[in-house]
Motif scaffolding. Structure first.
Motif, mmCIF file in Angstrom:
data_model
loop_
_atom_site.group_PDB
_atom_site.id
_atom_site.type_symbol
_atom_site.label_atom_id
_atom_site.label_comp_id
_atom_site.label_asym_id
_atom_site.label_seq_id
_atom_site.Cartn_x
_atom_site.Cartn_y
_atom_site.Cartn_z
ATOM 1 N N ASP A 144 0.846 -1.188 0.000
ATOM 2 C CA ASP A 144 0.000 0.000 0.000
ATOM 3 C C ASP A 144 0.886 1.244 0.000
ATOM 4 O O ASP A 144 1.350 1.694 1.040
ATOM 5 N N TRP A 145 1.132 1.790 -1.200
ATOM 6 C CA TRP A 145 2.045 2.928 -1.301
ATOM 7 C C TRP A 145 1.499 4.159 -0.587
ATOM 8 O O TRP A 145 2.254 5.022 -0.159
ATOM 9 N N ALA A 146 0.183 4.219 -0.424
ATOM 10 C CA ALA A 146 -0.403 5.367 0.277
ATOM 11 C C ALA A 146 -0.015 5.361 1.756
ATOM 12 O O ALA A 146 0.113 6.411 2.376
ATOM 13 N N LYS A 147 0.179 4.167 2.328
ATOM 14 C CA LYS A 147 0.567 4.045 3.734
ATOM 15 C C LYS A 147 2.048 3.714 3.900
ATOM 16 O O LYS A 147 2.542 3.583 5.031
ATOM 17 N N ASP A 148 2.756 3.585 2.795
ATOM 18 C CA ASP A 148 4.160 3.168 2.822
ATOM 19 C C ASP A 148 4.983 4.017 3.788
ATOM 20 O O ASP A 148 4.906 5.239 3.791
ATOM 21 N N ARG B 114 10.410 13.926 1.961
ATOM 22 C CA ARG B 114 9.394 13.982 3.008
ATOM 23 C C ARG B 114 8.718 12.628 3.107
ATOM 24 O O ARG B 114 8.577 11.915 2.120
ATOM 25 N N ALA B 115 8.248 12.301 4.306
ATOM 26 C CA ALA B 115 7.641 10.994 4.527
ATOM 27 C C ALA B 115 6.470 10.736 3.589
ATOM 28 O O ALA B 115 6.279 9.619 3.115
ATOM 29 N N HIS B 116 5.685 11.758 3.326
ATOM 30 C CA HIS B 116 4.512 11.583 2.461
ATOM 31 C C HIS B 116 4.647 12.392 1.172
ATOM 32 O O HIS B 116 3.660 12.688 0.513
ATOM 33 N N GLY B 117 5.880 12.749 0.833
ATOM 34 C CA GLY B 117 6.114 13.493 -0.393
ATOM 35 C C GLY B 117 6.297 12.570 -1.586
ATOM 36 O O GLY B 117 6.432 11.352 -1.444
ATOM 37 N N ASP B 118 6.282 13.157 -2.765
ATOM 38 C CA ASP B 118 6.488 12.385 -3.982
ATOM 39 C C ASP B 118 7.978 12.167 -4.213
ATOM 40 O O ASP B 118 8.810 13.027 -3.924
#
Length: 374
Positions: A145-149, A311-315
Protein backbone atom coordinates in the motif's frame (compact mmCIF):
# COMPACT_ATOMS: atom_id res chain seq x y z
CA UNK A 1 12.16 -17.65 15.70
CA UNK A 2 12.28 -15.66 18.90
CA UNK A 3 10.66 -12.35 18.02
CA UNK A 4 10.51 -9.14 20.03
CA UNK A 5 7.39 -7.21 19.06
CA UNK A 6 7.72 -3.44 19.54
CA UNK A 7 4.27 -2.45 20.82
CA UNK A 8 3.49 1.25 20.45
CA UNK A 9 -0.06 0.84 21.71
CA UNK A 10 -1.51 1.42 18.26
CA UNK A 11 -3.46 -0.82 15.92
CA UNK A 12 -0.60 -1.45 13.47
CA UNK A 13 1.86 -2.86 16.01
CA UNK A 14 -0.90 -4.92 17.64
CA UNK A 15 -1.88 -6.59 14.38
CA UNK A 16 1.78 -7.06 13.42
CA UNK A 17 2.39 -8.87 16.72
CA UNK A 18 -0.75 -10.97 16.21
CA UNK A 19 0.47 -12.06 12.79
CA UNK A 20 3.88 -12.97 14.20
CA UNK A 21 2.19 -15.14 16.85
CA UNK A 22 -0.04 -16.73 14.23
CA UNK A 23 3.02 -17.53 12.10
CA UNK A 24 4.32 -19.69 14.92
CA UNK A 25 7.05 -17.46 16.29
CA UNK A 26 7.92 -17.22 19.98
CA UNK A 27 6.82 -13.61 20.54
CA UNK A 28 7.42 -11.23 23.43
CA UNK A 29 5.86 -7.76 23.47
CA UNK A 30 7.71 -4.68 24.65
CA UNK A 31 6.57 -1.07 24.98
CA UNK A 32 9.22 1.64 25.01
CA UNK A 33 8.89 4.27 27.71
CA UNK A 34 10.37 7.32 26.04
CA UNK A 35 9.28 9.99 28.52
CA UNK A 36 9.81 10.56 32.23
CA UNK A 37 6.42 12.33 32.33
CA UNK A 38 4.01 9.38 32.20
CA UNK A 39 1.08 11.42 33.47
CA UNK A 40 0.54 12.93 30.05
CA UNK A 41 -2.35 11.27 28.24
CA UNK A 42 -3.10 11.33 24.55
CA UNK A 43 -5.32 14.17 23.33
CA UNK A 44 -7.22 13.03 20.25
CA UNK A 45 -4.63 11.83 17.75
CA UNK A 46 -1.74 13.96 18.98
CA UNK A 47 1.36 12.47 20.50
CA UNK A 48 2.23 8.88 21.32
CA UNK A 49 4.15 6.77 23.86
CA UNK A 50 1.87 7.81 26.74
CA UNK A 51 0.49 5.85 29.69
CA UNK A 52 -2.65 5.27 27.65
CA UNK A 53 -0.53 3.74 24.90
CA UNK A 54 1.33 1.44 27.28
CA UNK A 55 -1.98 0.19 28.68
CA UNK A 56 -3.30 -0.44 25.17
CA UNK A 57 -0.11 -2.38 24.35
CA UNK A 58 -0.52 -4.46 27.53
CA UNK A 59 -4.14 -5.28 26.69
CA UNK A 60 -3.14 -6.40 23.19
CA UNK A 61 -0.39 -8.68 24.53
CA UNK A 62 -2.74 -10.09 27.16
CA UNK A 63 -5.28 -10.97 24.46
CA UNK A 64 -2.56 -12.57 22.33
CA UNK A 65 -1.27 -14.54 25.30
CA UNK A 66 2.31 -13.28 25.06
CA UNK A 67 4.58 -11.78 27.75
CA UNK A 68 4.66 -7.99 28.00
CA UNK A 69 7.39 -5.69 29.27
CA UNK A 70 8.04 -1.95 29.43
CA UNK A 71 11.62 -0.88 28.71
CA UNK A 72 12.77 2.52 29.87
CA UNK A 73 14.62 4.21 26.98
CA UNK A 74 13.81 7.74 28.14
CA UNK A 75 17.41 8.84 28.73
CA UNK A 76 18.55 7.54 25.35
CA UNK A 77 15.53 9.15 23.69
CA UNK A 78 16.19 12.48 25.36
CA UNK A 79 19.81 12.50 24.23
CA UNK A 80 19.55 10.97 20.77
CA UNK A 81 16.23 12.36 19.58
CA UNK A 82 15.00 15.31 21.65
CA UNK A 83 18.38 16.98 22.20
CA UNK A 84 19.37 16.29 18.60
CA UNK A 85 16.16 18.04 17.51
CA UNK A 86 17.00 21.08 19.62
CA UNK A 87 20.63 21.18 18.47
CA UNK A 88 19.68 20.93 14.80
CA UNK A 89 17.18 23.80 15.05
CA UNK A 90 19.74 25.85 16.96
CA UNK A 91 22.10 25.34 14.00
CA UNK A 92 19.46 26.55 11.53
CA UNK A 93 18.54 23.12 10.22
CA UNK A 94 15.19 21.32 10.04
CA UNK A 95 15.53 17.80 11.51
CA UNK A 96 13.22 14.81 11.22
CA UNK A 97 12.88 13.33 14.74
CA UNK A 98 11.04 10.24 13.48
CA UNK A 99 14.07 9.32 11.37
CA UNK A 100 16.36 9.75 14.37
CA UNK A 101 14.02 7.68 16.55
CA UNK A 102 13.94 4.81 14.07
CA UNK A 103 17.68 5.02 13.58
CA UNK A 104 18.88 5.40 17.15
CA UNK A 105 16.08 3.99 19.31
CA UNK A 106 13.83 1.48 17.55
CA UNK A 107 16.49 -0.08 15.34
CA UNK A 108 19.69 0.59 17.27
CA UNK A 109 19.14 0.64 21.03
CA UNK A 110 16.14 -1.71 20.90
CA UNK A 111 17.67 -4.12 18.40
CA UNK A 112 20.99 -4.15 20.26
CA UNK A 113 19.24 -5.14 23.48
CA UNK A 114 17.00 -7.66 21.70
CA UNK A 115 19.93 -9.47 20.07
CA UNK A 116 21.84 -9.47 23.37
CA UNK A 117 18.84 -11.21 24.97
CA UNK A 118 18.77 -13.88 22.27
CA UNK A 119 15.97 -12.60 20.01
CA UNK A 120 16.26 -13.27 16.28
CA UNK A 121 14.15 -10.38 15.04
CA UNK A 122 12.37 -7.18 16.02
CA UNK A 123 8.81 -6.95 14.70
CA UNK A 124 7.13 -3.57 14.17
CA UNK A 125 3.91 -2.29 12.63
CA UNK A 126 5.66 -0.27 9.92
CA UNK A 127 4.31 -0.50 6.38
CA UNK A 128 7.44 -1.61 4.54
CA UNK A 129 8.83 -4.79 3.04
CA UNK A 130 12.06 -6.75 3.40
CA UNK A 131 13.00 -8.89 0.41
CA UNK A 132 15.83 -11.43 0.34
CA UNK A 133 17.73 -11.62 -2.96
CA UNK A 134 19.18 -14.71 -4.63
CA UNK A 135 22.40 -14.40 -2.61
CA UNK A 136 20.59 -14.20 0.71
CA UNK A 137 21.05 -10.45 1.15
CA UNK A 138 18.10 -8.46 2.47
CA UNK A 139 16.72 -5.35 0.79
CA UNK A 140 14.23 -2.76 2.03
CA UNK A 141 11.27 -2.06 -0.28
CA UNK A 142 8.08 -0.03 -0.28
CA UNK A 143 4.97 -1.65 1.16
CA UNK A 144 2.16 -2.98 -1.00
CA UNK A 145 0.00 0.00 0.00
CA UNK A 146 2.05 2.93 -1.30
CA UNK A 147 -0.40 5.37 0.28
CA UNK A 148 0.57 4.05 3.73
CA UNK A 149 4.16 3.17 2.82
CA UNK A 150 6.63 4.03 5.59
CA UNK A 151 9.85 2.96 3.91
CA UNK A 152 11.02 6.60 3.88
CA UNK A 153 11.33 6.77 7.68
CA UNK A 154 13.06 3.36 7.64
CA UNK A 155 15.65 4.51 5.10
CA UNK A 156 18.18 4.84 7.94
CA UNK A 157 18.25 1.06 8.52
CA UNK A 158 21.58 -0.58 7.80
CA UNK A 159 22.44 -3.91 6.21
CA UNK A 160 22.99 -5.46 9.63
CA UNK A 161 19.72 -4.08 11.05
CA UNK A 162 17.72 -5.41 8.11
CA UNK A 163 18.91 -8.91 9.00
CA UNK A 164 16.78 -8.67 12.14
CA UNK A 165 13.83 -6.59 10.89
CA UNK A 166 10.33 -8.03 10.53
CA UNK A 167 7.41 -6.08 9.03
CA UNK A 168 4.29 -8.31 9.01
CA UNK A 169 2.11 -5.56 7.44
CA UNK A 170 4.24 -5.41 4.28
CA UNK A 171 1.68 -6.94 1.92
CA UNK A 172 -1.44 -5.46 3.51
CA UNK A 173 -3.37 -3.55 0.83
CA UNK A 174 -4.89 -0.90 3.10
CA UNK A 175 -5.09 0.46 6.65
CA UNK A 176 -8.82 -0.30 6.59
CA UNK A 177 -7.98 -3.99 6.31
CA UNK A 178 -5.67 -3.76 9.33
CA UNK A 179 -8.45 -2.17 11.39
CA UNK A 180 -10.94 -4.79 10.23
CA UNK A 181 -8.51 -7.55 11.19
CA UNK A 182 -7.99 -5.98 14.61
CA UNK A 183 -11.76 -5.92 15.08
CA UNK A 184 -12.02 -9.61 14.14
CA UNK A 185 -9.24 -10.48 16.58
CA UNK A 186 -10.96 -8.56 19.38
CA UNK A 187 -8.17 -6.03 19.79
CA UNK A 188 -9.42 -2.96 21.64
CA UNK A 189 -7.25 -0.63 19.51
CA UNK A 190 -9.13 -1.47 16.29
CA UNK A 191 -10.55 2.04 15.98
CA UNK A 192 -7.87 3.97 17.85
CA UNK A 193 -6.85 7.07 15.88
CA UNK A 194 -3.39 7.26 14.32
CA UNK A 195 -0.86 9.45 16.10
CA UNK A 196 0.32 12.63 14.40
CA UNK A 197 2.77 15.42 15.08
CA UNK A 198 6.04 15.13 16.97
CA UNK A 199 5.51 12.82 19.92
CA UNK A 200 7.36 15.02 22.40
CA UNK A 201 5.44 18.12 21.23
CA UNK A 202 1.89 16.75 21.47
CA UNK A 203 0.18 20.15 21.18
CA UNK A 204 1.84 20.69 17.78
CA UNK A 205 3.30 24.09 18.72
CA UNK A 206 6.90 23.46 17.62
CA UNK A 207 7.85 27.15 17.60
CA UNK A 208 6.54 27.65 21.13
CA UNK A 209 8.28 24.53 22.37
CA UNK A 210 11.59 25.56 20.81
CA UNK A 211 11.32 29.04 22.29
CA UNK A 212 11.59 27.46 25.74
CA UNK A 213 14.68 25.43 24.77
CA UNK A 214 16.69 27.77 22.53
CA UNK A 215 17.68 31.31 23.38
CA UNK A 216 15.95 33.36 20.71
CA UNK A 217 17.45 36.64 19.57
CA UNK A 218 15.57 39.20 17.47
CA UNK A 219 17.01 39.88 14.04
CA UNK A 220 16.35 40.90 10.46
CA UNK A 221 14.23 39.37 7.75
CA UNK A 222 15.71 40.20 4.35
CA UNK A 223 14.60 39.51 0.80
CA UNK A 224 16.63 37.70 -1.85
CA UNK A 225 18.48 40.92 -2.69
CA UNK A 226 19.53 41.46 0.94
CA UNK A 227 17.12 44.34 1.59
CA UNK A 228 15.51 44.31 5.03
CA UNK A 229 11.77 43.68 4.87
CA UNK A 230 10.93 42.87 8.47
CA UNK A 231 12.02 41.66 11.90
CA UNK A 232 11.85 38.31 13.65
CA UNK A 233 11.93 37.25 17.30
CA UNK A 234 14.29 34.30 16.64
CA UNK A 235 15.59 32.80 13.41
CA UNK A 236 15.61 29.28 14.88
CA UNK A 237 11.82 29.08 14.91
CA UNK A 238 11.56 29.30 11.11
CA UNK A 239 11.91 26.60 8.48
CA UNK A 240 12.55 26.69 4.74
CA UNK A 241 9.30 26.91 2.76
CA UNK A 242 7.36 28.57 5.59
CA UNK A 243 4.85 31.24 4.53
CA UNK A 244 2.72 31.91 7.59
CA UNK A 245 3.88 33.85 10.61
CA UNK A 246 6.40 36.08 8.83
CA UNK A 247 4.52 39.28 9.78
CA UNK A 248 6.28 41.41 7.18
CA UNK A 249 5.52 45.09 7.22
CA UNK A 250 6.78 45.65 3.70
CA UNK A 251 4.84 43.84 0.90
CA UNK A 252 6.58 42.29 -2.08
CA UNK A 253 6.71 44.42 -5.23
CA UNK A 254 4.47 41.98 -7.11
CA UNK A 255 2.04 41.71 -4.19
CA UNK A 256 2.54 37.92 -3.92
CA UNK A 257 3.34 36.06 -0.67
CA UNK A 258 6.93 35.57 0.40
CA UNK A 259 8.37 32.28 1.65
CA UNK A 260 11.37 31.45 3.81
CA UNK A 261 14.24 30.64 1.44
CA UNK A 262 17.08 30.31 3.90
CA UNK A 263 18.00 30.58 7.58
CA UNK A 264 21.40 32.00 8.48
CA UNK A 265 21.94 31.26 12.20
CA UNK A 266 25.40 32.86 12.38
CA UNK A 267 23.95 36.14 11.14
CA UNK A 268 20.60 35.54 12.89
CA UNK A 269 18.93 36.38 9.58
CA UNK A 270 15.96 34.91 7.76
CA UNK A 271 15.92 35.21 3.97
CA UNK A 272 12.54 35.35 2.21
CA UNK A 273 11.46 35.58 -1.40
CA UNK A 274 8.98 34.44 -4.04
CA UNK A 275 7.81 30.85 -4.16
CA UNK A 276 9.62 30.23 -7.45
CA UNK A 277 12.98 30.57 -5.69
CA UNK A 278 12.20 27.59 -3.47
CA UNK A 279 12.78 25.30 -6.45
CA UNK A 280 15.91 23.20 -5.91
CA UNK A 281 17.70 21.13 -8.55
CA UNK A 282 20.74 19.82 -6.67
CA UNK A 283 21.02 18.40 -3.17
CA UNK A 284 24.17 17.48 -1.27
CA UNK A 285 23.89 15.09 1.64
CA UNK A 286 26.14 13.99 4.50
CA UNK A 287 25.96 11.17 7.07
CA UNK A 288 25.14 8.66 4.34
CA UNK A 289 23.90 5.16 5.11
CA UNK A 290 22.80 2.33 2.83
CA UNK A 291 19.73 0.16 3.41
CA UNK A 292 21.23 -3.24 2.71
CA UNK A 293 24.33 -3.72 0.63
CA UNK A 294 25.14 -0.60 -1.44
CA UNK A 295 24.85 -0.84 -5.20
CA UNK A 296 28.10 -1.13 -7.20
CA UNK A 297 28.16 2.53 -8.28
CA UNK A 298 28.60 3.67 -4.68
CA UNK A 299 32.13 2.25 -4.56
CA UNK A 300 33.13 3.43 -8.05
CA UNK A 301 31.71 6.93 -7.73
CA UNK A 302 29.72 6.50 -10.93
CA UNK A 303 26.42 8.30 -11.33
CA UNK A 304 23.32 6.13 -11.06
CA UNK A 305 19.61 6.68 -11.81
CA UNK A 306 17.19 6.79 -8.90
CA UNK A 307 14.19 8.55 -7.41
CA UNK A 308 14.64 10.99 -4.53
CA UNK A 309 12.18 11.69 -1.69
CA UNK A 310 12.62 14.34 1.02
CA UNK A 311 9.39 13.98 3.01
CA UNK A 312 7.64 10.99 4.53
CA UNK A 313 4.51 11.58 2.46
CA UNK A 314 6.11 13.49 -0.39
CA UNK A 315 6.49 12.38 -3.98
CA UNK A 316 9.69 10.74 -5.15
CA UNK A 317 11.10 12.54 -8.20
CA UNK A 318 13.46 11.14 -10.86
CA UNK A 319 17.09 11.98 -10.24
CA UNK A 320 20.69 10.94 -10.73
CA UNK A 321 23.07 10.49 -7.83
CA UNK A 322 26.72 9.84 -7.10
CA UNK A 323 29.02 9.68 -4.09
CA UNK A 324 31.91 12.13 -3.94
CA UNK A 325 34.89 12.39 -1.63
CA UNK A 326 34.96 15.89 -0.16
CA UNK A 327 37.90 16.58 2.15
CA UNK A 328 38.07 12.92 3.08
CA UNK A 329 34.35 12.55 3.81
CA UNK A 330 31.74 10.90 1.61
CA UNK A 331 29.10 13.26 0.24
CA UNK A 332 25.99 12.29 -1.68
CA UNK A 333 25.28 14.50 -4.70
CA UNK A 334 21.76 14.25 -6.13
CA UNK A 335 20.76 16.03 -9.33
CA UNK A 336 16.98 16.27 -9.61
CA UNK A 337 15.29 15.94 -12.98
CA UNK A 338 12.23 17.66 -11.52
CA UNK A 339 12.78 20.57 -9.15
CA UNK A 340 11.62 20.21 -5.54
CA UNK A 341 10.38 23.05 -3.37
CA UNK A 342 10.97 23.75 0.28
CA UNK A 343 14.05 21.56 0.68
CA UNK A 344 15.78 22.43 3.97
CA UNK A 345 19.17 21.52 5.40
CA UNK A 346 18.70 18.93 8.13
CA UNK A 347 15.95 17.07 6.30
CA UNK A 348 16.55 13.53 5.08
CA UNK A 349 16.81 12.55 1.43
CA UNK A 350 16.00 8.90 0.69
CA UNK A 351 16.91 7.29 -2.63
CA UNK A 352 14.91 4.58 -4.40
CA UNK A 353 15.30 2.35 -7.44
CA UNK A 354 11.84 1.09 -8.25
CA UNK A 355 10.36 -0.01 -4.94
CA UNK A 356 13.78 -0.63 -3.36
CA UNK A 357 15.22 1.79 -0.80
CA UNK A 358 18.89 2.33 -1.64
CA UNK A 359 19.82 4.53 1.32
CA UNK A 360 19.65 8.00 2.80
CA UNK A 361 21.60 11.10 3.77
CA UNK A 362 21.07 14.23 5.83
CA UNK A 363 20.70 17.25 3.56
CA UNK A 364 23.62 19.62 4.03
CA UNK A 365 23.15 21.98 1.08
CA UNK A 366 20.68 22.59 -1.73
CA UNK A 367 21.13 24.51 -4.95
CA UNK A 368 18.71 26.39 -7.15
CA UNK A 369 19.62 27.34 -10.71
CA UNK A 370 17.98 30.72 -10.07
CA UNK A 371 19.93 31.45 -6.88
CA UNK A 372 23.38 31.09 -5.42
CA UNK A 373 23.90 28.08 -3.15
CA UNK A 374 21.68 28.12 -0.11
Amino acid sequence: MRVLAAMSGGVDSAVAAARAVEAGHDVVGVHLALSRMPGTLRTGSRGCCTIEDSRDAYRACDLLGIPFYVWDFSERFQEDVVQDFIDEYAAGRTPNPCMRCNERIKFAALLEKAVALGFDAVCTGHYAKVITDADGNRELHRAADWAKDQSYVLGVLTHEQLQHAMFPLAETPSKAEVRAEAERRGLSVANKPDSHDICFIPDGDTAGWLAEKIEMQPGDIVDETGAKVGDHAGANSFTVGQRRGLKLGRPAADGKPRFVLEIRPKENTVVVGPQALLAVEEIRGIRISWAGLPIAEVATGEEFPCHAQVRAHGDAVPARARVEDVDGAAQLVVTLEEAMRGVAPGQTIVLYQGSRVLGQATIDKARSLQRVEL
